[in-house]
Design a protein around this motif. Structure first.
Motif, PDB file in Angstrom:
ATOM      1  N   ALA A  11       0.835  -1.209   0.000  1.00 39.73           N
ATOM      2  CA  ALA A  11       0.000   0.000   0.000  1.00 39.73           C
ATOM      3  C   ALA A  11       0.869   1.257   0.000  1.00 39.73           C
ATOM      4  O   ALA A  11       1.997   1.248   0.509  1.00 39.73           O
ATOM      5  N   LYS A  12       0.329   2.312  -0.623  1.00 38.21           N
ATOM      6  CA  LYS A  12       0.942   3.634  -0.528  1.00 38.21           C
ATOM      7  C   LYS A  12      -0.149   4.640  -0.199  1.00 38.21           C
ATOM      8  O   LYS A  12      -1.141   4.780  -0.936  1.00 38.21           O
ATOM      9  N   VAL A  13       0.060   5.312   0.890  1.00 35.58           N
ATOM     10  CA  VAL A  13      -0.891   6.341   1.305  1.00 35.58           C
ATOM     11  C   VAL A  13      -0.108   7.643   1.421  1.00 35.58           C
ATOM     12  O   VAL A  13       0.950   7.678   2.052  1.00 35.58           O
ATOM     13  N   VAL A  14      -0.590   8.696   0.770  1.00 42.52           N
ATOM     14  CA  VAL A  14       0.043  10.010   0.894  1.00 42.52           C
ATOM     15  C   VAL A  14      -0.999  10.951   1.494  1.00 42.52           C
ATOM     16  O   VAL A  14      -2.029  11.215   0.858  1.00 42.52           O
ATOM     17  N   GLY A  15      -0.744  11.426   2.697  1.00 44.75           N
ATOM     18  CA  GLY A  15      -1.742  12.239   3.404  1.00 44.75           C
ATOM     19  C   GLY A  15      -3.005  11.407   3.588  1.00 44.75           C
ATOM     20  O   GLY A  15      -2.967  10.308   4.119  1.00 44.75           O
ATOM     21  N   GLU A  16      -4.110  11.924   3.091  1.00 42.83           N
ATOM     22  CA  GLU A  16      -5.396  11.226   3.205  1.00 42.83           C
ATOM     23  C   GLU A  16      -5.637  10.286   2.029  1.00 42.83           C
ATOM     24  O   GLU A  16      -6.564   9.497   2.037  1.00 42.83           O
ATOM     25  N   LYS A  17      -4.774  10.427   1.001  1.00 42.06           N
ATOM     26  CA  LYS A  17      -5.063   9.754  -0.279  1.00 42.06           C
ATOM     27  C   LYS A  17      -4.445   8.352  -0.326  1.00 42.06           C
ATOM     28  O   LYS A  17      -3.238   8.205  -0.113  1.00 42.06           O
ATOM     29  N   ILE A  18      -5.299   7.355  -0.604  1.00 40.54           N
ATOM     30  CA  ILE A  18      -4.802   5.979  -0.768  1.00 40.54           C
ATOM     31  C   ILE A  18      -4.480   5.801  -2.254  1.00 40.54           C
ATOM     32  O   ILE A  18      -5.385   5.767  -3.093  1.00 40.54           O
ATOM     33  N   ILE A  19      -3.205   5.742  -2.564  1.00 41.25           N
ATOM     34  CA  ILE A  19      -2.812   5.658  -3.979  1.00 41.25           C
ATOM     35  C   ILE A  19      -2.759   4.194  -4.417  1.00 41.25           C
ATOM     36  O   ILE A  19      -3.206   3.840  -5.502  1.00 41.25           O
ATOM     37  N   VAL A  20      -2.198   3.344  -3.558  1.00 41.75           N
ATOM     38  CA  VAL A  20      -2.175   1.901  -3.817  1.00 41.75           C
ATOM     39  C   VAL A  20      -2.760   1.234  -2.579  1.00 41.75           C
ATOM     40  O   VAL A  20      -2.325   1.501  -1.452  1.00 41.75           O
ATOM     41  N   ASP A  21      -3.774   0.379  -2.827  1.00 39.07           N
ATOM     42  CA  ASP A  21      -4.604  -0.093  -1.706  1.00 39.07           C
ATOM     43  C   ASP A  21      -4.419  -1.599  -1.483  1.00 39.07           C
ATOM     44  O   ASP A  21      -5.171  -2.410  -2.019  1.00 39.07           O
ATOM     45  N   ARG A  22      -3.402  -1.976  -0.751  1.00 38.22           N
ATOM     46  CA  ARG A  22      -3.157  -3.357  -0.309  1.00 38.22           C
ATOM     47  C   ARG A  22      -3.265  -4.360  -1.459  1.00 38.22           C
ATOM     48  O   ARG A  22      -4.115  -5.257  -1.450  1.00 38.22           O
ATOM     49  N   ILE A  23      -2.379  -4.213  -2.414  1.00 37.44           N
ATOM     50  CA  ILE A  23      -2.416  -5.126  -3.554  1.00 37.44           C
ATOM     51  C   ILE A  23      -1.474  -6.309  -3.326  1.00 37.44           C
ATOM     52  O   ILE A  23      -0.425  -6.168  -2.687  1.00 37.44           O
ATOM     53  N   SER A  24      -1.865  -7.464  -3.853  1.00 39.38           N
ATOM     54  CA  SER A  24      -1.046  -8.671  -3.761  1.00 39.38           C
ATOM     55  C   SER A  24      -1.032  -9.351  -5.126  1.00 39.38           C
ATOM     56  O   SER A  24      -2.084  -9.498  -5.758  1.00 39.38           O
ATOM     57  N   PHE A  25       0.146  -9.739  -5.576  1.00 41.87           N
ATOM     58  CA  PHE A  25       0.259 -10.565  -6.780  1.00 41.87           C
ATOM     59  C   PHE A  25       1.665 -11.161  -6.850  1.00 41.87           C
ATOM     60  O   PHE A  25       2.570 -10.698  -6.146  1.00 41.87           O
ATOM     61  N   THR A  26       1.790 -12.189  -7.676  1.00 41.04           N
ATOM     62  CA  THR A  26       3.087 -12.853  -7.826  1.00 41.04           C
ATOM     63  C   THR A  26       3.440 -12.905  -9.308  1.00 41.04           C
ATOM     64  O   THR A  26       2.574 -13.169 -10.137  1.00 41.04           O
ATOM     65  N   VAL A  27       4.685 -12.613  -9.601  1.00 42.94           N
ATOM     66  CA  VAL A  27       5.183 -12.750 -10.973  1.00 42.94           C
ATOM     67  C   VAL A  27       6.218 -13.867 -10.960  1.00 42.94           C
ATOM     68  O   VAL A  27       7.148 -13.834 -10.161  1.00 42.94           O
ATOM     69  N   GLU A  28       6.009 -14.872 -11.820  1.00 48.82           N
ATOM     70  CA  GLU A  28       6.963 -15.981 -11.858  1.00 48.82           C
ATOM     71  C   GLU A  28       8.147 -15.638 -12.753  1.00 48.82           C
ATOM     72  O   GLU A  28       8.016 -14.841 -13.686  1.00 48.82           O
ATOM     73  N   GLN A  29       9.278 -16.281 -12.459  1.00 50.13           N
ATOM     74  CA  GLN A  29      10.452 -16.058 -13.298  1.00 50.13           C
ATOM     75  C   GLN A  29      10.135 -16.494 -14.729  1.00 50.13           C
ATOM     76  O   GLN A  29       9.513 -17.522 -14.941  1.00 50.13           O
ATOM     77  N   GLY A  30      10.561 -15.692 -15.686  1.00 46.24           N
ATOM     78  CA  GLY A  30      10.368 -16.036 -17.093  1.00 46.24           C
ATOM     79  C   GLY A  30       9.092 -15.474 -17.698  1.00 46.24           C
ATOM     80  O   GLY A  30       8.884 -15.563 -18.904  1.00 46.24           O
ATOM     81  N   GLU A  31       8.239 -14.872 -16.873  1.00 51.15           N
ATOM     82  CA  GLU A  31       6.982 -14.343 -17.404  1.00 51.15           C
ATOM     83  C   GLU A  31       7.157 -12.958 -18.034  1.00 51.15           C
ATOM     84  O   GLU A  31       8.103 -12.238 -17.699  1.00 51.15           O
ATOM     85  N   ILE A  32       6.190 -12.597 -18.884  1.00 51.73           N
ATOM     86  CA  ILE A  32       5.949 -11.180 -19.190  1.00 51.73           C
ATOM     87  C   ILE A  32       4.605 -10.872 -18.539  1.00 51.73           C
ATOM     88  O   ILE A  32       3.569 -11.410 -18.939  1.00 51.73           O
ATOM     89  N   PHE A  33       4.658 -10.047 -17.508  1.00 55.96           N
ATOM     90  CA  PHE A  33       3.477  -9.777 -16.688  1.00 55.96           C
ATOM     91  C   PHE A  33       3.029  -8.341 -16.927  1.00 55.96           C
ATOM     92  O   PHE A  33       3.848  -7.419 -16.916  1.00 55.96           O
ATOM     93  N   GLY A  34       1.750  -8.133 -17.137  1.00 50.09           N
ATOM     94  CA  GLY A  34       1.237  -6.790 -17.418  1.00 50.09           C
ATOM     95  C   GLY A  34       0.463  -6.220 -16.242  1.00 50.09           C
ATOM     96  O   GLY A  34      -0.398  -6.896 -15.684  1.00 50.09           O
ATOM     97  N   LEU A  35       0.806  -5.002 -15.863  1.00 47.33           N
ATOM     98  CA  LEU A  35       0.034  -4.293 -14.838  1.00 47.33           C
ATOM     99  C   LEU A  35      -0.763  -3.215 -15.580  1.00 47.33           C
ATOM    100  O   LEU A  35      -0.183  -2.268 -16.125  1.00 47.33           O
ATOM    101  N   LEU A  36      -2.081  -3.392 -15.611  1.00 42.82           N
ATOM    102  CA  LEU A  36      -2.924  -2.501 -16.418  1.00 42.82           C
ATOM    103  C   LEU A  36      -3.817  -1.672 -15.520  1.00 42.82           C
ATOM    104  O   LEU A  36      -3.997  -1.970 -14.341  1.00 42.82           O
ATOM    105  N   GLY A  37      -4.415  -0.643 -16.114  1.00 44.49           N
ATOM    106  CA  GLY A  37      -5.331   0.196 -15.345  1.00 44.49           C
ATOM    107  C   GLY A  37      -5.398   1.581 -15.956  1.00 44.49           C
ATOM    108  O   GLY A  37      -4.457   2.021 -16.619  1.00 44.49           O
TER     109      GLY A  37
END
Ligand SMILES: Nc1ncnc2c1ncn2[C@@H]1O[C@H](COP(=O)(O)OP(=O)(O)OP(=O)(O)O)[C@@H](O)[C@H]1O
Ligand SMILES: [Mg+2]
Length: 242
Positions: A11-37
């Motif tokens: 998580a990343k919180v700056v002041g009152e603003k939650i920028i990243v909200d308790r995210i969990s994921f795993t990237v395996e070796q050898g993958e091409i993993f996409g973070l979208l949004g």
């Protein structure tokens, strides 16, 4: 293969603003993993925390079995390729690579071989002595990538690698990314182009408003939401949950 990156409740919180909200994921070796949004969903902030540029507010990141703090003390296994070019326009292509190699602590006697390999991989051998400012947009992008790979990292972060590039140059970059992956590097990429995501990514996680709202292979996601195109899946997930 083992896990390249394990993200837990980050998580990343700056002041009152939650920028990243308790995210969990795993990237395996050898993958091409996409973070979208969508714009502002927290992708770059996440990248900055994964690569040690920004301290998380809470949660953990494990890179190749080591905590991010341990990583920073040992040989960095991460290459971070930013959206903006970060090389020096007034240096030649080769001079830039030599400079970045010295900054990354590459031993002097290894530099020539690394520079030669990277020039080849990035199709810049003919441009080794060209002034960087004179390169085309696509060549600049490839030089920018090369500058972040001088220490031969095992995991490469690419933040919107093809934004603003024409379709032909974009495809050249895709080939370079695929070749880097084939040479053994794990790739983590952000992108707004679903064609790019479908071509490159084994798996994706989709963020909305700081949270991961879906993850899986592009095929799984299309089946899950009964939609034919990744673009439709993306649009479907960008609607706020009420
Ligand atoms: N240091 C900060 N202080 C306050 N707000 C911030 C800070 N850094 C980022 N933000 C905000 O957090 C949100 C997420 O930003 P971030 O750059 O991570 O999004 P992104 O998904 O990479 O977006 P884009 O697709 O536009 O690159 C945005 O609303 C941004 O303005
Ligand atoms: Mg961003």
């Amino acid at each position: 293969m083992g896990d390249a990156v394990v993200v837990s409740e980050l998580a990343k919180v700056v002041g009152e603003k939650i920028i990243v909200d308790r995210i969990s994921f795993t990237v395996e070796q050898g993958e091409i993993f996409g973070l979208l949004g969508a714009n502002g969903s927290g992708k770059t902030t996440t990248f900055n925390m994964l690569s040690g540029l920004l301290p998380p507010s809470s949660g953990s990141v494990t890179i190749l079995g080591k905590s991010d703090k341990e990583m920073r003390r040992s040989k960095p296994e991460i290459g971070f390729i930013t959206q903006e070019n970060s090389f020096y326009e007034t240096l030649t292509v080769k001079e830039n690579l030599e400079f970045f190699a010295s900054q990354a602590g590459v031993p002097g006697k290894e530099t020539a071989a690394i520079v030669k390999t990277l020039l080849g991989q990035m199709r810049l051998t003919d441009k080794a002595d060209a002034l960087s400012s004179k390169l085309s947009g696509g060549m600049k992008k490839r030089l920018n990538m090369a500058c972040s790979l001088v220490h031969d990292p095992k995991i490469v972060f690419l933040d919107e690698p093809t934004v603003g590039l024409d379709p032909i140059v974009r495809k050249e970059i895709w080939v370079v990314i695929e070749e880097l992956n084939k040479s053994g590097k794990t790739i983590i990429i952000t992108s707004h182009y679903m064609e790019e995501v479908e071509r490159l990514c084994n798996r994706v996680a989709i963020m909305f408003s700081g949270r991961i709202v879906a993850s899986g292979t592009p095929k799984e996601l299309k089946e899950r939401y009964k939609l034919k195109q990744m673009e439709d899946v993306f649009a479907h997930l960008m609607k706020p949950v009420v």
